[in-house]
Design a protein around this motif. Structure first.
Motif, PDB file in Angstrom:
ATOM      1  N   GLN A   1      -9.148  -6.637  -5.929  1.00 41.63           N
ATOM      2  CA  GLN A   1      -7.895  -6.839  -4.344  1.00 41.63           C
ATOM      3  C   GLN A   1      -8.248  -6.844  -3.084  1.00 41.63           C
TER       4      GLN A   1
ATOM      5  N   GLN B   1      -8.902  -7.753   1.568  1.00 42.65           N
ATOM      6  CA  GLN B   1      -7.746  -8.875   2.096  1.00 42.65           C
ATOM      7  C   GLN B   1      -8.769  -8.451   3.161  1.00 42.65           C
TER       8      GLN B   1
ATOM      9  N   MET C   1     -11.186  -5.524   3.522  1.00 40.59           N
ATOM     10  CA  MET C   1     -11.409  -3.774   3.012  1.00 40.59           C
ATOM     11  C   MET C   1     -10.801  -4.422   1.013  1.00 40.59           C
TER      12      MET C   1
ATOM     13  N   ILE D   1     -10.123  -3.241  -2.943  1.00 41.37           N
ATOM     14  CA  ILE D   1     -10.182  -2.582  -3.753  1.00 41.37           C
ATOM     15  C   ILE D   1     -10.479  -2.838  -4.855  1.00 41.37           C
TER      16      ILE D   1
ATOM     17  N   VAL E   1     -11.115  -1.816  -9.237  1.00 43.47           N
ATOM     18  CA  VAL E   1     -10.310  -1.061 -10.617  1.00 43.47           C
ATOM     19  C   VAL E   1     -11.141  -0.954 -12.017  1.00 43.47           C
TER      20      VAL E   1
ATOM     21  N   LEU F   1     -11.120   3.863  -9.416  1.00 43.71           N
ATOM     22  CA  LEU F   1     -10.824   3.291  -7.990  1.00 43.71           C
ATOM     23  C   LEU F   1     -12.000   3.250  -6.852  1.00 43.71           C
TER      24      LEU F   1
ATOM     25  N   HIS G   1     -12.334   1.682  -2.579  1.00 39.75           N
ATOM     26  CA  HIS G   1     -12.513   1.389  -1.878  1.00 39.75           C
ATOM     27  C   HIS G   1     -13.528   0.886  -1.257  1.00 39.75           C
TER      28      HIS G   1
ATOM     29  N   ASN H   1     -15.113  -1.307   2.888  1.00 39.83           N
ATOM     30  CA  ASN H   1     -14.635  -1.384   3.772  1.00 39.83           C
ATOM     31  C   ASN H   1     -16.062  -2.128   4.666  1.00 39.83           C
TER      32      ASN H   1
ATOM     33  N   GLN I   1      -0.914  -4.107  -0.440  1.00 38.51           N
ATOM     34  CA  GLN I   1      -1.925  -4.252  -1.659  1.00 38.51           C
ATOM     35  C   GLN I   1      -1.774  -2.674  -2.309  1.00 38.51           C
ATOM     36  N   ALA I   2      -0.936  -2.050  -3.903  1.00 40.64           N
ATOM     37  CA  ALA I   2      -1.530  -0.771  -3.858  1.00 40.64           C
ATOM     38  C   ALA I   2      -2.386  -1.593  -5.230  1.00 40.64           C
ATOM     39  N   GLN I   3      -3.108   0.071  -5.853  1.00 43.09           N
ATOM     40  CA  GLN I   3      -3.896  -0.098  -6.944  1.00 43.09           C
ATOM     41  C   GLN I   3      -2.877   2.253  -6.925  1.00 43.09           C
TER      42      GLN I   3
ATOM     43  N   MET J   1      -4.870   4.305  -4.586  1.00 44.77           N
ATOM     44  CA  MET J   1      -5.470   3.338  -3.096  1.00 44.77           C
ATOM     45  C   MET J   1      -4.525   2.090  -2.519  1.00 44.77           C
ATOM     46  N   VAL J   2      -4.830   2.124  -1.298  1.00 39.96           N
ATOM     47  CA  VAL J   2      -3.704   1.002  -1.138  1.00 39.96           C
ATOM     48  C   VAL J   2      -4.337   0.116  -0.041  1.00 39.96           C
ATOM     49  N   ILE J   3      -4.542  -0.989   0.604  1.00 40.47           N
ATOM     50  CA  ILE J   3      -4.511  -1.557   2.323  1.00 40.47           C
ATOM     51  C   ILE J   3      -3.627  -2.568   2.757  1.00 40.47           C
TER      52      ILE J   3
ATOM     53  N   CYS K   1      -5.602  -1.434   6.746  1.00 45.09           N
ATOM     54  CA  CYS K   1      -5.415   0.249   7.129  1.00 45.09           C
ATOM     55  C   CYS K   1      -6.054   0.678   5.627  1.00 45.09           C
ATOM     56  N   HIS K   2      -6.878   1.373   5.066  1.00 43.55           N
ATOM     57  CA  HIS K   2      -6.998   1.716   4.102  1.00 43.55           C
ATOM     58  C   HIS K   2      -6.316   3.095   3.838  1.00 43.55           C
TER      59      HIS K   2
END
Lengths: 331, 331, 331, 331
Positions: free
Chosen positions: C189, C191, C210, C212, C214, C220, C222, C224, D189-191, D210-212, D221-222
């Motif tokens: 994912q 952004q 950013m 993500i 999986v 998970l 991340h 950046n 966006q979430a995982q 984890m979320v964006i 923002c993470h």
């Protein structure tokens, strides 16, 4: 415990607030030679302003906290002991050994719970350091380094009345050294200079000093004092031993860190003792109340005041005569 | 520059590799009283193993690096000077002042580029500390604290031949103090104990020591030595002044940090001088070659060796007589 | 190993110096489409400047290091393989999957030692992080956080030719993620925004992103990225698991710390990849030579280049379609 | 302010003690559906245990602090508003948007001072971070990273009733993100995975996520959540901008550092929210009282609860549908 306060100045106010926040103890009354100061502080906490004389007579008062000017400490301490009241006395008992010993004799014949205001022993970080040494974390303690710097020098006139850097400022470090080294100190070597304020030198004192202490078994301790650290109160201790090293560091208001133009920046250390030792003052009151309730000795007592003063005397003589001074010489 | 190496032991090997990696300088030959050692090292770098005598005669050699045993330093240094070769000599020139002074006299009459192996001046971190002091970052320098602890003590037999802790180990710290304080040191106070290995005490030496130095203008310096730090080489300096404080810290192999059962854990400091001062040895060679090319004085010279030795002498006497020793007394 | 270099630009110069300092490998020749650049660099190291064509024919050359412009990588790589020479190729092999796959097919039919320039795997700190994960220091790895920020953005025209942030910059982070997670990545994912330079946005790219990732088992990760960190190159990794956390941090030139007006100040991070990854480039050459000698796979190979590019493709599509992209979709 | 407390459980006890230590506010009464719990806590502070119903009728009560179980929050909040009492409500108002909106409507028609228990906004370190951003310390804020890990997972049965990780745990981070980003969030966006406790997965929830978040202007923002960090409560924030970076770090009980066998060791982070956010709870009460007195909005209000819940809803949908969810879709 119903605790009365003598002294409504800066440190008296700190104690008043600390007592007020502690559910174990009640502020019973406030006294001060400046009656208005006593009344203002008393009113703030909704208690009586009375004279010190009346305090010692008052059956409703269990203990007194002496936070008045240094020359009055020994007298008040003796009167507290004679009237059977527990006493928490700000350091020093007196600036000279003879007067201090006299007060100890009175305490000997009139035994009461007597704590001395060596607040740093109650600092959570230094307390954890002490515990770790006792627990053997660093094996055998071999050397100790104590750095203690005030943010800014006092006025030269204060210095004159204070007994000088060794008796007024390094006295706290001598106490920490005794507490952490935990064996008799036998030799003292001191050096000092006036590098910050010439008026301090003219008043016969130094503003920058280094001392080496030697214990009976040969442990070495370095103490490092300055009357001025532009970045704030510098209070650090390093204990080094056969199995490692412990370092107590300066504290900051928050851990926030900025990275940008000047580099990676953490906050300056807390500014002075009110900020750095706020928790220590609270723990000190708790220890005093608990000692009184349990009829045990508090963490720091009158004898500790005497011994720290003997080290200050030795340092003063070492500085003057440019030689190592044996503690045996100080009586 | 064609540089020949005398001494194929531990420190000689470090220098051989450093020279090999430096494009400014060529390893020309290796000498050692143990001929096999010289041959092995020479072969490793594809150069000749010759006698020290032949080195001094050889026109193809511009300079010599003396990394042989301490008692041979002064002789080789003088012969290098007399044969007009640049010389980089490991410290100390000699363990006594008289012999050191004699070597300086020869250098006076046969001036060559002469660098002394005070490697720490070349450490990037200490060099940055020095620069920051000179640039006024901390205003007026007031106090200096030098902590210097080896990971493990040498055998007691080494200690006997070494000249003792002050001449063998603290000599580096005396040099750092001189370099950073940048004005005459006038008083020395020393204390020492044997806390680590009783055999060191039986050999007449101490393994733990603290010293206070006082400069002409009253600056104070504390030096803190131990022959054993279980966690590795402990090399730190703190310079404190009117406008702030600079702290040079221990280095680690990487910055990796683990957070888990024991807490938040960073690596132990680098183990010993080979690890910590690898870059310093490289910079030292560069400075020596550059000084020879530019006909300027290297960062540390023979005179610095003499002055550091005088401080060691003063410390030894202070320890013995339990008094502050004036540098005037040391000649 | 006799190693020839194709490309005499910025990264080529880094490799030339690294090869020169490494005794295991000899710089054999330099080629560049800009003949003068090749000649200048060749002269600096006393070697021949020849054409790439001649290199592949030359029996005296064991391997080639491809550090030319990106569009030439795949061709040179295939010719190296066809001429039986070991090859260390700067990433990426190509900016598109089809061309990359074609090169891999040639390598399949002409097997040679082939290393890809994912320099970060060779960084001592990240290598220590990898080892600690493999050693089970943090138990089961659960999440990974990779921060990677350049000090300043490239010109917008560079961005256009670069393949965009995901293929050009985050590709390194995708490789680190693959290497550390050590299992198939199944979902991506992404952004991204253009916050730094509008010209980058006009060129159809983002400068801040950013992502993500999986893995098959649900780990998970991340990532950046920013094209501009005013304080220098920001290269950090955090690996979190059932038994703790590992953090790889930015490095500074020295550990010197100043405490004064702005606070407690450490140096800014090293400025860019040449400073931060100097040791990594050296370890990369060592690994390549050793892989060639031992006939083993190097730490990063052509397949790793393909897989990192597939992740970049997935990220690009995720950004475009605002949904999670399955790696199965990328072929 | 005379403040009554509803809820005598863990968080209720924290609030009771905080109120007791705050001279601005008086604990007026305690209510709990478990009458004995209410009575025990009331007795500890020498106040009345009454029913919630009686509280809302009582003219001697200025405000209520709702610290009861989540399903009761919205009802109590509405009754407080209808009876004209100031209200500090623990988050969340409700686990679903409809019920939350209904409560907001009641607050709209019965305006009272209403604060929501987003305690982290009151943490001194995060407050300093917010101030530094507002003061422009890092120029334009571009990215935000929020790490938030609990020391150990709750029982799976709790998870079932809690609304899931996004609504129960990450809700705090959504609020921090909103507060610090200070502009509308438009995409989520979430995982998420179940890596710690399979029972949590069987209950339909994740334990690692984890979320964006993307704001209207493209800020990213993470958020990084785990239900289990073996080393303690992990609460960090990194704000990155055009002129630098701010990092809020974990806190430890003391700054004591040990160097020895495992390395250089600092304490583990404070264990959980009671330790880490003790000061925040105190500042929260102060802000609430002050807002009531000054008739201003508190730092976090009911609307903030609704908006954080909308982000949680969006994250839940993103996780489910494996796509970016626009906030417009959440009503």
């Amino acid at each position: 415990m119903r605790l009365a306060l003598i002294g409504a100045g800066r440190i008296g106010k700190v104690h008043a607030r600390t007592i007020d926040l502690n559910p174990e103890v009640t502020l019973a009354a406030v006294a001060d030679v400046h009656v208005e100061a006593a009344e203002a502080l008393a009113q703030q906490y909704g208690v009586r302003a009375i004279s010190a004389e009346d305090m010692f007579e008052d059956d409703q008062i269990d203990g007194v906290l002496i936070a008045s000017s240094t020359p009055t400490h020994a007298d008040y301490l003796e009167r507290a002991a004679r009237s059977g009241k527990a006493v928490l006395c700000e350091k020093p008992i007196a600036l000279d050994l003879a007067r201090t010993r006299e007060a100890l004799r009175v305490l000997g014949t009139h035994p009461v719970t007597c704590a001395l205001g060596f607040n740093r022993r109650h600092d959570p970080q230094f307390a954890a350091l002490k515990r770790a040494i006792v627990d053997g974390r660093i094996g055998d303690l071999e050397t100790l380094t104590i750095i203690s710097r005030d943010p800014s020098p006092p006025p030269a006139e204060y210095v004159g009345a204070s007994g000088g850097l060794f008796r007024d400022m390094m006295i706290h470090d001598f106490d920490m050294a005794r507490w952490l080294l935990d064996e008799p100190i036998v030799q003292v070597q001191a050096q000092g200079s006036c590098l910050i304020d010439p008026a301090i030198g003219e008043a016969g004192d130094v503003d920058t000093a280094m001392v080496i202490l030697v214990t009976a078994s040969g442990r070495l301790c370095h103490i490092n004092n300055s009357r001025r650290a532009c970045y704030g109160y510098d209070q650090r201790i390093e204990a080094f031993g056969s199995a490692g090293m412990l370092q107590a560091s300066n504290e900051t208001e928050t851990r926030l860190r900025f990275t940008g133009e000047p580099g990676q920046v953490e906050e300056k250390p807390k500014w002075f003792f009110l900020e750095r030792y706020a928790e220590a003052y609270s723990a000190e009151i708790h220890d005093f109340v608990d000692a009184w309730q349990q009829q045990r000795a508090p963490l720091a007592g009158a004898e500790d005041g005497l011994e720290a003063l003997r080290l200050a005397e030795a340092a003063q003589q070492s500085l003057q005569h440019r030689r190592s001074v044996s503690l045996d010489e100080i009586d």
